[in-house]
Scaffold this active site. Structure first.
Site, PDB file in Angstrom:
ATOM      1  N   GLU A   1       9.211   6.718  10.050  1.00 48.04           N
ATOM      2  CA  GLU A   1       9.950   5.758  10.761  1.00 48.04           C
ATOM      3  C   GLU A   1      10.960   5.115   9.947  1.00 48.04           C
ATOM      4  O   GLU A   1      12.101   4.705  10.315  1.00 48.04           O
ATOM      5  CB  GLU A   1       8.997   4.953  11.415  1.00 48.04           C
ATOM      6  CG  GLU A   1       9.190   3.814  12.236  1.00 48.04           C
ATOM      7  CD  GLU A   1       8.292   2.865  12.905  1.00 48.04           C
ATOM      8  OE1 GLU A   1       7.993   1.569  12.203  1.00 48.04           O
ATOM      9  OE2 GLU A   1       7.745   3.245  13.587  1.00 48.04           O
TER      10      GLU A   1
ATOM     11  N   ILE B   1       0.699  -1.063  -0.091  1.00 49.32           N
ATOM     12  CA  ILE B   1       0.005  -0.006  -0.052  1.00 49.32           C
ATOM     13  C   ILE B   1       0.924   1.287   0.043  1.00 49.32           C
ATOM     14  O   ILE B   1       0.685   2.193  -0.725  1.00 49.32           O
ATOM     15  CB  ILE B   1      -0.886   0.069   1.235  1.00 49.32           C
ATOM     16  CG1 ILE B   1      -1.901  -1.203   0.940  1.00 49.32           C
ATOM     17  CG2 ILE B   1      -1.697   1.358   1.336  1.00 49.32           C
ATOM     18  CD1 ILE B   1      -3.128  -1.235   2.003  1.00 49.32           C
TER      19      ILE B   1
END
Length: 433
Positions: free
Chosen positions: A238, A219
């Site tokens: 992150e 995705i």
């Protein structure tokens, strides 16, 4: 003695370095693609010389010999994130899971989890004698600072990366182990029509100048493919993988409008292919910071127009999200999802997206359900969820009442499950009234 002499004098074979590890010691490995593969393999080969050595790490890419049944009793894995390499050990009760947000790991090290030995992956030293933490800065900095003994694996293929805290001097390392292997790859996953549709819907919520946090998987990669017409996007995330490189090279990601770390792509670790690792090598446009900085919601919120994009396993009609459990089975962990969801909400103009296919198991299960499976933990609470996106569209939840939430979620559920979900919605609505 200058640093080059010190570096040479402290260079040893892996079998020699691991002799400092004793029964009952707490050992911390670097994370992700920075798992010290050569030293980990050597430990597994010498497993009969060890008992009850505790090894902490999160995502483990590459070799997993030290996690196999033949190493049970010799090494016991500790983690707050379960992955494919560690899942069986967790199921066999030969590894321990501790619920913990990623941002809190540096604080945990040396406290709840002592650090006797840090086994970290580093790049070659620069001209001043500083090594970078390569592809994973996250908690490795804290581990090295708090450890009684530091062993560094120096892999010829580890890139030198930038960031003010992303470095350690040769004098701060006790042993250097030299090796050469390809870093573990996290290749681009297959992107189907479902993922492409989700990417297109997410892209409607992302405007020029936005700063993005992206997870890992099909995705996020599909979303990146839908952003080629955007301008001056930024990255504060992150982790990132190959798709970000393409948009940086194309001039879509410039970081020019960021209100924090302007001009820089910010991450705490990276995982991709050789293409990514080569791109970040000696690239001052990319900086890695420790995770307690990158994932701190208050730091995240300093980026105006922050957009966080995460996925989940399932969510219920009130908006409760589980991203880490399948019923009672611990499947992964919270990672930094909640940190970025909350950080985006602290951002001026921020948007938080939970992007998920409407079904699982080849369409046999709906991911939007009346209730989460019994035993499943709530990762992101319904109070924090902003938007939910499936291949069928965008559902706004933030500020909506329970009935509105249910109706919006049903509208983006798979058509095969909508009647069942509507029946449950009507039952609840009647109940509340």
């Amino acid at each position: 003695m200058n640093w080059k002499q010190l570096y040479e004098s402290r260079s040893v074979d892996a079998s020699e370095a691991i002799k400092v590890i004793k029964d009952g010691d707490h050992v911390v490995f670097s994370d992700g693609a920075a798992i010290p593969q050569h030293i980990a393999c050597t430990l597994a080969q010498h497993r009969n010389e060890y008992n009850n050595v505790y090894i902490y790490h999160m995502l483990a890419l590459g070799n997993k010999d030290y996690l196999l049944p033949e190493c049970y009793g010799h090494f016991r894995h500790q983690t707050n994130f379960v992955c494919c390499n560690s899942r069986q050990a967790i199921l066999d009760h030969q590894a321990d899971y501790a619920p913990l947000y990623f941002k809190d790991v540096p604080e945990m090290l040396g406290n709840a989890f002592p650090v006797d030995v840090a086994v970290i992956s580093l790049s070659h030293p620069n001209e001043e004698g500083y090594c970078s933490f390569g592809v994973s800065c996250d908690y490795s900095v804290a581990a090295a600072r708090k450890a009684k003994i530091v062993i560094a694996e120096i892999n010829e293929n580890t890139p030198f990366t930038y960031g003010p805290e992303n470095r350690i001097h040769v004098s701060e390392v006790d042993y250097f182990v030299h090796c050469c292997y390809e870093l573990p790859a996290y290749p681009l996953p297959p992107i189907g029509e479902v993922e492409k549709a989700i990417g297109r819907h997410c892209a409607t919520l992302i405007h020029d100048g936005a700063t993005l946090q992206l997870g890992i998987g099909a995705i996020p990669e599909a979303l990146l493919l839908s952003l080629t017409d955007k301008h001056d996007l930024g990255i504060h995330t992150e982790m990132f993988s190959d798709g970000v490189v393409d948009l940086m090279k194309a001039g879509v990601i410039t970081n020019a409008r960021k209100t924090l770390h302007q001009g820089k792509t910010i991450s705490t670790f990276v995982a991709g292919t050789r293409k990514l690792y080569d791109y970040i090598d000696n690239n001052p446009d990319v900086e890695l910071y420790p995770v307690d900085h990158v994932n701190d919601p208050w730091v995240i919120g300093k980026n105006d127009n922050m957009v966080s994009v995460n996925s989940c396993i399932e969510l219920d009609l009130t908006g409760q999200v589980t991203s880490e459990m399948i019923g009672e089975k611990q499947y992964s962990g919270p990672g930094g999802q909640v940190d970025f969801v909350r950080g985006a909400m602290l951002s001026k103009g921020g948007v938080s997206i939970i992007a998920v296919p409407s079904t699982a198991k080849h369409g046999s299960l709906s991911r939007i359900v009346p209730y989460l499976k019994p035993g499943a933990a709530v990762t992101t609470s319904r109070n924090d969820v902003d938007y939910v996106v499936t291949e069928y569209g965008v559902a706004k939840l933030r500020g909506m009442n329970l009935l509105q939430r249910a109706e919006n979620l049903i509208a983006v559920a798979h058509p095969s499950f909508r009647e069942e979900l509507k029946s449950e919605c009507l039952r609840r609505y009647d109940f509340f009234n």
